[in-house]
Design an enzyme around this catalytic site. Structure first.
Site, PDB file in Angstrom:
ATOM      1  N   LYS A 120       0.831  -1.206   0.000  1.00 27.77           N
ATOM      2  CA  LYS A 120       0.000   0.000   0.000  1.00 27.77           C
ATOM      3  C   LYS A 120       0.864   1.253   0.000  1.00 27.77           C
ATOM      4  O   LYS A 120       0.613   2.189  -0.775  1.00 27.77           O
ATOM      5  CB  LYS A 120      -0.929   0.007   1.219  1.00 27.77           C
ATOM      6  CG  LYS A 120      -1.902   1.196   1.232  1.00 27.77           C
ATOM      7  CD  LYS A 120      -2.785   1.171   2.462  1.00 27.77           C
ATOM      8  CE  LYS A 120      -2.022   1.604   3.695  1.00 27.77           C
ATOM      9  NZ  LYS A 120      -2.895   1.757   4.880  1.00 27.77           N
ATOM     10  N   ASP A 138      -6.611   1.432   0.982  1.00 24.26           N
ATOM     11  CA  ASP A 138      -6.662   1.488   2.442  1.00 24.26           C
ATOM     12  C   ASP A 138      -8.063   1.093   2.889  1.00 24.26           C
ATOM     13  O   ASP A 138      -8.884   0.620   2.095  1.00 24.26           O
ATOM     14  CB  ASP A 138      -6.276   2.877   2.951  1.00 24.26           C
ATOM     15  CG  ASP A 138      -7.306   3.947   2.576  1.00 24.26           C
ATOM     16  OD1 ASP A 138      -8.244   3.657   1.783  1.00 24.26           O
ATOM     17  OD2 ASP A 138      -7.175   5.075   3.077  1.00 24.26           O
TER      18      ASP A 138
END
Length: 212
Positions: A120, A138
């Site tokens: 991420k 997220d």
């Protein structure tokens, strides 16, 4: 959800916010990288308060590494999990100095080799700093993608791959920011604000709310 709906959703996001930006404060790829590492399980507001004091003093790999553990902790101690984050940031700085001429690499493999940098975080840096077609999923994006049915998936990687595949290419570079902001301020976890949602008529969520 069909392609026409997705196209209209992102057209509206673009119309309302043509140049979306991350809410993390940064001026260089390195500052962004450190801010994203610090932002894990922390708010952007909290990270910005810390980096507003840190970056005027140290905003290069050499300068932050020179602070040492105690010195860095004194700036970031208001951020959750700061002891482990400080260690990761210092080790990341060392690797950047020794292996990358103090520059943030612009490829996933090198980024994910840095301590504290997962998929991420790498995606955020690649997209925001280097404008690559990546999607950092997220909790906000995962929720919005599933709730709206833009790109439903059982896990983060599945949602990421579907978004990269299904988001219209003209909007893919900025889709990450639009979806985060939408999840943070409109399509909230506990109670989405469907009554004031710009894409309510296109969203396929079955339990829509009013804003009353």
């Amino acid at each position: 959800m069909n392609a026409a709906k997705r196209l209209e959703i992102f057209r509206r996001f673009h119309e309302d916010n043509p140049e979306p930006k991350t809410e993390l404060a940064y001026s260089t790829p390195f500052e962004l990288l450190i801010a994203v590492i610090l932002s894990a399980q922390a708010t952007d507001v909290g990270v910005n308060k810390a980096t507003a004091k840190l970056y005027p003093v140290a905003n290069t790999p050499e300068a932050i590494y020179a602070l040492g553990y105690d010195g860095l902790c004194s700036y970031i101690k208001t951020i959750g999990l700061y002891p482990s984050k400080a260690k990761n940031v210092l080790e990341t700085c060392r690797i950047l100095i020794e292996q990358h001429d103090s520059q943030v690499p612009d490829n996933r493999e090198a980024l994910e080799a840095l301590p504290g940098v997962g998929r991420k975080t790498a995606n955020v840096v690649l997209n925001t700093a280097f404008r690559q077609f990546t999607m950092a999923v997220d909790t906000h994006i995962f929720r919005v993608a599933n709730r709206t049915k833009i790109a439903p998936g059982k896990n983060v990687l599945e949602v990421e791959r579907k978004l990269v595949k299904f988001v219209p290419k003209d909007y893919l570079l900025d889709a990450h920011h639009w979806l985060i902001l939408h999840g943070r301020y409109v399509c909230k976890a506990r109670r989405p604000q469907c009554g004031s949602c710009r894409i309510e008529d296109l969203c396929e969520y079955k339990h829509k709310t009013s804003d009353d």
